[in-house]
Design an enzyme around this catalytic site. Structure first.
Site, mmCIF file in Angstrom:
data_model
loop_
_atom_site.group_PDB
_atom_site.id
_atom_site.type_symbol
_atom_site.label_atom_id
_atom_site.label_comp_id
_atom_site.label_asym_id
_atom_site.label_seq_id
_atom_site.Cartn_x
_atom_site.Cartn_y
_atom_site.Cartn_z
ATOM 1 N N SER A 1 -22.463 -16.082 -0.616
ATOM 2 C CA SER A 1 -23.457 -16.669 0.291
ATOM 3 C C SER A 1 -24.363 -15.567 0.819
ATOM 4 O O SER A 1 -24.451 -14.488 0.223
ATOM 5 C CB SER A 1 -22.755 -17.425 1.419
ATOM 6 N N ASN A 2 -24.999 -15.813 1.950
ATOM 7 C CA ASN A 2 -25.893 -14.808 2.538
ATOM 8 C C ASN A 2 -25.786 -14.902 4.057
ATOM 9 O O ASN A 2 -25.044 -15.730 4.588
ATOM 10 C CB ASN A 2 -27.330 -15.023 2.059
ATOM 11 N N TYR A 3 -26.530 -14.057 4.764
ATOM 12 C CA TYR A 3 -26.359 -13.950 6.217
ATOM 13 C C TYR A 3 -27.081 -15.035 7.014
ATOM 14 O O TYR A 3 -27.060 -15.001 8.233
ATOM 15 C CB TYR A 3 -26.849 -12.580 6.704
ATOM 16 N N SER A 4 -27.730 -15.973 6.360
ATOM 17 C CA SER A 4 -28.474 -16.991 7.114
ATOM 18 C C SER A 4 -27.537 -17.771 8.048
ATOM 19 O O SER A 4 -26.487 -18.256 7.639
ATOM 20 C CB SER A 4 -29.137 -17.964 6.136
#
Ligand code: C5P
Length: 409
Positions: free
Chosen positions: A217-220
């Protein structure tokens, strides 16, 4: 007062309207109004003072609105705190008929019945329609209380002159339905400039599974998307939030939880039919594991691991080729660390967007996970708006201010 023939103005359709009824004979006229509002597509909830229930039975209002009537502070069918529930829920409040007694009690900040307590817990515009005997209406005490209400931003619908239930002629008769509706539209208009619009917002980083317990995933954080959804809902839009992140409940937002880009795409395709606006704030992954392990990858059995990644198609770009979504105004979000404008304009074109918000992720004080954001909003027609550093909620409202005039009528 013939209520039925008055058409309900379009601006009120779809709004959640609380109708607070106090104890005057004119209460019976509000049954027609509550019915007409409901039939026109408003969600109507009625609350009544004990004296109002002497004039009209709660089942009558329940029947025409299709919702239970709040009859006291302790009627726990809607919530343990019915006044807070109703005050939170309502996008517009009409107090009608408003007796001299209830007007005085509102003016003095009382909250010992469901009507006055709801008004104190309210967050929405309020319209008060007095109805009483002409001598009561003329009394300085009543007029001074009405002045207090006006000063506090409440809209007063002046009673009409004519035959009164007491047999007298004079001012005090509940205003006609056209005047009530006019005042409601006026009160609503300033606050609900997105009423009647369907808005779809995406939020959060997509999660692409590696095995049943791990994902990429990512940091959003999803905070910008949630702020946009909340701002649009508070401005009267019907909002669907397609999100990977969990956020507090908010009236007027239908939440669709998804994980992967593929799930987000499927949800978008079904939610976007008939929508006016897409705000694509989600950080959709660009790559996902090419193969999903069907059971947990174990360290003991896997001395080293390399993941093969496959590209994720661009969701928002693929929407551009769907002729059924032509009417949806699409705004993307781009996180950039340099040349914000040039990169954003290129992305807007490539993805077939009508607008794009470029965030400057080189700044440490804003962006991922922060309560703040800043950037620039660009439209396909060449217009450009600087978005100064602000809370995500403030920025959401600024974006909606600029997008709204561009939506199809
Ligand atoms: O190309 P970039 O990822 O910077 O573009 C960001 C915009 O494109 C966002 O609105 C994002 O939601 C959208 N996007 C998408 N599908 C992808 C990647 C990004 O819709 N696979």
């Amino acid at each position: 007062m013939p209520l039925d023939p008055t058409p309900i103005p379009d601006e009120l359709r779809g709004l959640r309207v609380a109708v607070l009824v106090s104890g005057g004979i004119a209460a019976y006229k509000i049954v027609d109004l509550a019915s007409a509002l409901t039939q026109a597509g408003c969600e109507v909830r009625v609350a009544m003072t004990p004296s109002a229930m002497r004039f009209v039975g709660p089942p009558t209002f329940a029947g025409v609105t299709g919702r239970p009537v709040l009859t006291g502070m302790w009627s726990a069918d809607a919530s343990p705190e019915p006044h807070v529930f109703l005050g939170d829920w309502a996008q517009l409040i009409l107090v009608a008929p408003a007796t001299a007694n209830v007007i005085g009690r509102i003016a003095s900040g009382r909250s010992d019945d469901i009507v006055t307590a709801t008004l104190l817990a309210a967050r929405s515009p309020v319209v008060v329609a007095p109805a009483m005997n002409d001598a009561m209406w003329a009394k300085a005490a009543v007029q001074e209380n009405v002045t207090v209400l006006r000063k506090r931003g409440i809209t007063i619908v002046e009673p009409e002159s004519g035959h009164l239930a007491s047999g007298h002629e004079g001012a005090g008769r509940l205003a006609g339905s056209a005047a009530l509706l006019n005042a409601m539209v006026h009160a609503a208009r300033s606050r609900y400039d997105l009423a009647g619009r369907r808005v779809v917002v995406t939020a959060g980083g997509t999660r692409e599974p590696i095995d049943p317990v791990r994902f990429i995933s990512n940091y959003s954080s999803g905070k910008m998307g949630f702020a946009l959804a909340a701002a649009a809902a508070d401005r009267g839009a019907k909002v669907t939030l397609v999100t990977t992140a969990n956020h507090p409940q908010h009236h007027g937002i239908a939440v669709q939880r998804v994980d992967t880009a593929e799930e987000m795409q499927a949800e978008l395709r079904s939610q976007l039919r008939g929508a006016d606006l897409l705000l694509m704030a989600a950080a959709v992954g660009d790559f996902r594991p090419a193969h999903l392990a069907d059971r947990k990858i174990r360290r003991e059995e896997t001395p080293s691991l390399s993941l093969e990644l496959a590209p994720i198609p661009d969701l928002v770009a693929s929407l551009a080729s769907d002729p059924e979504l032509d009417g949806v105004f699409r705004v993307g979000f781009a996180a950039e660390d340099s040349e914000l404008d040039a990169k954003a304009v290129e992305k807007m074109k490539r993805k077939g967007l009508q607008g794009i918000v470029a965030n400057d992720i080189s700044r440490r004080d804003i962006g991922f996970g922060s309560e703040y954001n800043a950037g620039v909003l660009l439209f396909a027609d060449g217009s450009r708006h600087e978005l100064e550093k602000a809370t995500k909620r403030e920025m959401a409202d600024k974006i909606l201010d600029k997008v709204l005039p561009k939506l199809k009528k």
